[in-house]
Design a protein around this motif. Sequence first.
Motif, PDB file in Angstrom:
ATOM      1  N   GLY A   1       0.838  -1.187   0.000  1.00 15.22           N
ATOM      2  CA  GLY A   1       0.000   0.000   0.000  1.00 15.22           C
ATOM      3  C   GLY A   1       0.876   1.241   0.000  1.00 15.22           C
ATOM      4  O   GLY A   1       2.011   1.212  -0.467  1.00 15.22           O
ATOM      5  N   CYS A   2       0.351   2.313   0.531  1.00 11.67           N
ATOM      6  CA  CYS A   2       1.095   3.581   0.582  1.00 11.67           C
ATOM      7  C   CYS A   2       2.007   3.611   1.802  1.00 11.67           C
ATOM      8  O   CYS A   2       1.602   3.218   2.890  1.00 11.67           O
ATOM      9  CB  CYS A   2       0.128   4.751   0.660  1.00 11.67           C
TER      10      CYS A   2
ATOM     11  N   GLU B   1       3.955   3.733  -3.574  1.00 14.60           N
ATOM     12  CA  GLU B   1       3.219   2.470  -3.506  1.00 14.60           C
ATOM     13  C   GLU B   1       4.179   1.295  -3.312  1.00 14.60           C
ATOM     14  O   GLU B   1       5.249   1.239  -3.907  1.00 14.60           O
ATOM     15  CB  GLU B   1       2.445   2.278  -4.819  1.00 14.60           C
TER      16      GLU B   1
ATOM     17  N   THR C   1      -2.338   6.383  -7.600  1.00 16.36           N
ATOM     18  CA  THR C   1      -3.122   5.880  -6.465  1.00 16.36           C
ATOM     19  C   THR C   1      -2.425   6.112  -5.136  1.00 16.36           C
ATOM     20  O   THR C   1      -3.035   5.983  -4.087  1.00 16.36           O
ATOM     21  CB  THR C   1      -3.411   4.379  -6.619  1.00 16.36           C
ATOM     22  N   CYS C   2      -1.147   6.444  -5.174  1.00 16.04           N
ATOM     23  CA  CYS C   2      -0.387   6.634  -3.942  1.00 16.04           C
ATOM     24  C   CYS C   2       0.703   7.683  -4.177  1.00 16.04           C
ATOM     25  O   CYS C   2       1.856   7.344  -4.409  1.00 16.04           O
ATOM     26  CB  CYS C   2       0.203   5.302  -3.503  1.00 16.04           C
TER      27      CYS C   2
ATOM     28  N   LEU D   1       0.149  11.319  -0.128  1.00 18.65           N
ATOM     29  CA  LEU D   1      -0.623  10.257   0.519  1.00 18.65           C
ATOM     30  C   LEU D   1       0.295   9.287   1.268  1.00 18.65           C
ATOM     31  O   LEU D   1      -0.037   8.819   2.355  1.00 18.65           O
ATOM     32  CB  LEU D   1      -1.475   9.510  -0.502  1.00 18.65           C
ATOM     33  N   SER D   2       1.470   9.012   0.707  1.00 21.04           N
ATOM     34  CA  SER D   2       2.436   8.139   1.381  1.00 21.04           C
ATOM     35  C   SER D   2       2.857   8.721   2.722  1.00 21.04           C
ATOM     36  O   SER D   2       2.928   8.019   3.724  1.00 21.04           O
ATOM     37  CB  SER D   2       3.675   7.943   0.510  1.00 21.04           C
TER      38      SER D   2
ATOM     39  N   LYS E   1      -0.017   8.364   5.199  1.00 24.16           N
ATOM     40  CA  LYS E   1      -0.118   6.999   5.720  1.00 24.16           C
ATOM     41  C   LYS E   1       0.999   6.714   6.721  1.00 24.16           C
ATOM     42  O   LYS E   1       0.800   6.022   7.721  1.00 24.16           O
ATOM     43  CB  LYS E   1      -0.088   5.967   4.588  1.00 24.16           C
TER      44      LYS E   1
END
Length: 92
Positions: free
Chosen positions: A27-28, A46, A58-59, A63-64, A67
């Motif tokens: 994921g991220c 990602e 998507t990442c 966003l990383s 997270k």
Amino acid sequence: SSSSSSSSSSWSRRVYRGEWSENNMHGCGVKLIPKGNGEIVPQEGEWLEDSYIGDVMTCSKYLSRKKAMEADHAARGAREFKVKPQPRARRG
């Protein structure tokens, strides 16, 4: 416990902060990689079953990082978790 301080020249472990699936980076997230000169280089983006995919739509890096902060917050909460004593029953 790990440190994310870039000023520490003795810090030599790689640290991943982010999403996991079945004990894999997935994921991220952000992986901090120390270099021999004391510099710490982040891999942000990602991850798929422990493999770095990169900064994809998507990442994103944003966003990383988000997270990674959420993972830090969850870990801090787990370390601070304390079981509260049960109230004693009153005898009447």
